[in-house]
Scaffold this active site. Structure first.
Site, PDB file in Angstrom:
ATOM      1  N   GLY A  58       0.851  -1.191   0.000  1.00  0.00           N
ATOM      2  CA  GLY A  58       0.000   0.000   0.000  1.00  0.00           C
ATOM      3  C   GLY A  58       0.879   1.230   0.000  1.00  0.00           C
ATOM      4  N   CYS A  85       5.408  -6.036   1.699  1.00  0.00           N
ATOM      5  CA  CYS A  85       5.769  -4.628   1.602  1.00  0.00           C
ATOM      6  C   CYS A  85       5.116  -3.814   2.737  1.00  0.00           C
ATOM      7  CB  CYS A  85       5.393  -4.120   0.216  1.00  0.00           C
ATOM      8  SG  CYS A  85       6.253  -2.628  -0.214  1.00  0.00           S
ATOM      9  N   TYR A  86       4.144  -2.957   2.457  1.00  0.00           N
ATOM     10  CA  TYR A  86       3.467  -2.231   3.549  1.00  0.00           C
ATOM     11  C   TYR A  86       2.905  -3.223   4.574  1.00  0.00           C
ATOM     12  CZ  TYR A  86       0.199   0.905   5.966  1.00  0.00           C
ATOM     13  OH  TYR A  86      -0.467   1.623   6.921  1.00  0.00           O
ATOM     14  N   HIS A 170       7.624  -7.747  -3.905  1.00  0.00           N
ATOM     15  CA  HIS A 170       6.314  -8.169  -4.420  1.00  0.00           C
ATOM     16  C   HIS A 170       6.404  -9.533  -5.122  1.00  0.00           C
ATOM     17  CE1 HIS A 170       4.062  -4.518  -3.558  1.00  0.00           C
ATOM     18  NE2 HIS A 170       5.226  -3.899  -3.745  1.00  0.00           N
ATOM     19  N   GLU A 172       3.959 -11.193  -6.267  1.00  0.00           N
ATOM     20  CA  GLU A 172       2.843 -11.388  -7.195  1.00  0.00           C
ATOM     21  C   GLU A 172       3.145 -10.914  -8.615  1.00  0.00           C
ATOM     22  OE1 GLU A 172       3.065  -9.348  -4.675  1.00  0.00           O
ATOM     23  OE2 GLU A 172       2.105  -7.414  -5.000  1.00  0.00           O
ATOM     24  N   ASP A 228     -19.438 -13.279 -20.370  1.00  0.00           N
ATOM     25  CA  ASP A 228     -19.974 -13.447 -19.016  1.00  0.00           C
ATOM     26  C   ASP A 228     -21.399 -13.984 -19.024  1.00  0.00           C
ATOM     27  OD1 ASP A 228     -17.588 -12.217 -18.629  1.00  0.00           O
ATOM     28  OD2 ASP A 228     -18.414 -10.285 -18.025  1.00  0.00           O
ATOM     29  N   LYS A 371     -11.924 -12.790 -14.680  1.00  0.00           N
ATOM     30  CA  LYS A 371     -12.259 -13.050 -16.084  1.00  0.00           C
ATOM     31  C   LYS A 371     -11.586 -14.326 -16.628  1.00  0.00           C
ATOM     32  CE  LYS A 371     -14.280 -11.105 -19.759  1.00  0.00           C
ATOM     33  NZ  LYS A 371     -15.570 -10.381 -19.723  1.00  0.00           N
TER      34      LYS A 371
END
Ligand code: XMP
Length: 515
Positions: A58, A85-86, A170, A172, A228, A371
């Site tokens: 963040g 991180c944060y 990070h 991710e 969708d 998605k």
């Protein structure tokens, strides 16, 4: 839609631009997770079998006024925690360590070197992606440093017994090549997850839940031809068969063969109840002479609701409305404080909702899917590949791609040109390398020469973009051979077109659609 005993990891969102990416990575590792606002309460999570928490990064500084903090129940839960991180700085702050503010950002690739073996890390030095200002300066009691970097002695920290870990980088993002392994280790070695969040399991679970929810009731589902709504309809049909009726309103603004494709898939191949209304005349006469884009949208939205409502009323008893709300929509409305969806037709059609006397129960089986997961479900349900992988298509359809007046003739010109562009993108394998691509019909004619004569005919603009989120986009660097072939085919095969141009603008400052 949730199962009381479903294993889940909870990601607390502290405002990082990567929060959704963490959730997608965890799902890719076959663990169900939910991304929640950082001040979530224990009650909000009571319906899940929570196996651990991940605290996102963040932009804030833990000592700043109004900085987001950790809800107390998380540290008291005894569950494993991974702070990123944060998130790591928060752990240090709340557990009695020290965080040093810093004006200097560490941003970009860095190397971390493990100090000793841990359950979380791979053993060797590795590249990671850093993006932080503040850093942990003193560890809380019981914590050990598991890895350091040139800039920091505390790149990875952990309290093994409490199963609480912090990482400064990070995992991710793809710039951390071993990031997925680190997340895998957290989920399976530290949280002891059993996994199994797969497409097949999702379909099975959803079918059971839909049957429970619907009972003997009747369900309607509006089909648009898009991914969708098609996946929702296919899933519902698998679950409740003839208790589902699909409604497809052909507004005349679809692309070439799309209405036929919808009927072929749902009526012929799936044997689902499908009401397909051809309202082309009605839409086109309402749009006659209209050139203002906002006016076009409004007319189309209102007509759609009116026709959908009339078809739904014709059916008599209807208990539920199924729609293709996805997880990013849910996150967005939760963040905006709008949780608790009303019975509205998905904003896809850019209009309000159905009249007040038409209140249905809502069925939103894709509410917790991203998605890419929806596409995997669509493939597993046997929907046609090209329907499942279709680029997004705006609710007002080709109306936003015909500049100036919309007539049947101009629609046919655009449909033909667009179909050629799509065919060449698929043939060249470029369809998947673009996020959205289409043809636009301009409101000008230009001079050309064909054979011995001069022509005065329409211009087609081709647009292809790459983007992750459609908020910003880059124009796609299509090969010139592909552009040449497409242009040649369009001017030769589409009677009223003598010129083709390619849009080389990014968003911003341009938008994706031309309107
Ligand atoms: P823009 O043109 O704003 O588009 O860069 C961003 C994304 O939104 C889609 N779009 C729409 N989708 N109804 C929709 O359902 C609309 O009125 C509409 N206008 C734009 C556009 O296709 C792109 O994916």
């Amino acid at each position: 839609m949730t199962t009381p005993s479903r294993e889940a990891v909870i990601i607390l969102d502290f405002g990082s631009q990567y929060s959704q990416l963490i959730a997608r990575r965890v799902r890719e590792l076959e663990v169900y997770c939910e991304l929640v606002h950082y001040d979530v309460s224990a009650d909000d999570l009571a319906h899940l079998n929570v196996r651990g928490f991940i605290l996102s990064g963040g932009p804030a500084s833990v000592y700043a006024d109004g900085a987001p903090h950790l809800p107390e129940f998380i540290l008291n839960s005894g569950q494993p925690i991974l702070g990123i991180c944060y998130g790591m700085q928060l752990l240090a702050y709340h557990l009695g360590g020290k965080v040093d503010p810093s004006d200097k950002q560490e941003y970009g690739s860095a190397e971390i070197i493990p100090n000793e073996q841990s359950n979380l890390l791979v053993d060797s030095p590795q590249q990671v992606w850093m993006s932080h200002g503040d850093h942990v300066a003193q560890l809380p009691n019981g914590f050990e440093p598991f890895a350091h970097s040139t800039n920091s002695p505390y790149a990875v920290i952990g309290h093994v017994d409490r199963k609480i870990y912090g990482i400064q980088f990070h995992p991710e993002v793809t710039h951390t090549p071993n990031g997925k392994t680190i997340l895998h280790n957290f989920l399976y070695r530290i949280c002891d997850c059993s996994g199994g969040w797969t497409t097949g399991n999702f379909i099975e679970e959803s079918i059971t839940q839909i049957r429970e929810q619907v009972g003997e009731g009747q369900v309607i589902c509006g089909l648009s031809g898009g991914v969708d709504s098609s996946v929702v309809a296919a899933l519902l049909h698998r679950a409740i068969g003839n208790q589902l009726t699909c409604i497809f309103v052909n507004n005349g603004l679809m692309r070439k063969n799309e209405p036929e494709q919808v009927a072929q898939t749902f009526r012929t191949e799936m044997a689902a109840n499908l009401i397909a209304t051809d309202a082309t005349e009605e839409f086109l006469s309402a749009l006659a002479g209209v050139t203002d884009p906002e006016r076009k949208r409004k007319i189309i939205g209102e007509k759609f609701i009116r026709i959908f409502e009339a078809e739904a009323r014709n059916l008599g008893q209807v208990d539920f409305l199924a729609q293709g709300t996805l997880y990013p929509d849910v996150i967005e409305s939760a963040v905006a404080g709008k949780q608790g969806a009303a019975t509205t037709i998905k904003t896809h059609h850019n209009v309000g909702g159905l009249p007040d006397d038409m209140q249905f129960g809502l069925i939103e089986p894709l509410r917790y899917l991203f998605k890419d997961e929806v596409r995997a479900v669509g493939e597993a349900l046997g929907l046609p590949h090209r329907m499942v992988w279709r680029h997004p298509f705006p609710g007002p359809g080709l109306a936003v791609r015909i500049l100036g007046e919309i007539t049947w003739e101009r629609l046919e010109t655009l449909r033909d040109a667009d179909a050629i562009f799509m065919e060449e993108l698929w043939n060249s394998d470029w369809y998947h390398q673009t996020s959205q691509a289409f043809a636009v019909l301009l409101p000008v004619k230009t001079v050309g020469v064909m054979g011995d004569g001069r022509t005065y005919a329409d211009v087609i603009a081709l647009r292809a973009v790459t983007t992750d989120d459609f908020m910003t986009a880059d124009w796609a660097k299509l090969p010139t051979d592909l552009l040449a072939l497409t242009s040649n085919r369009i001017v030769n095969e589409v009677a009223k077109v003598n010129r083709v141009v390619y849009d080389v603008s990014s968003k911003p400052p341009a938008t994706i659609e031309w309107e």
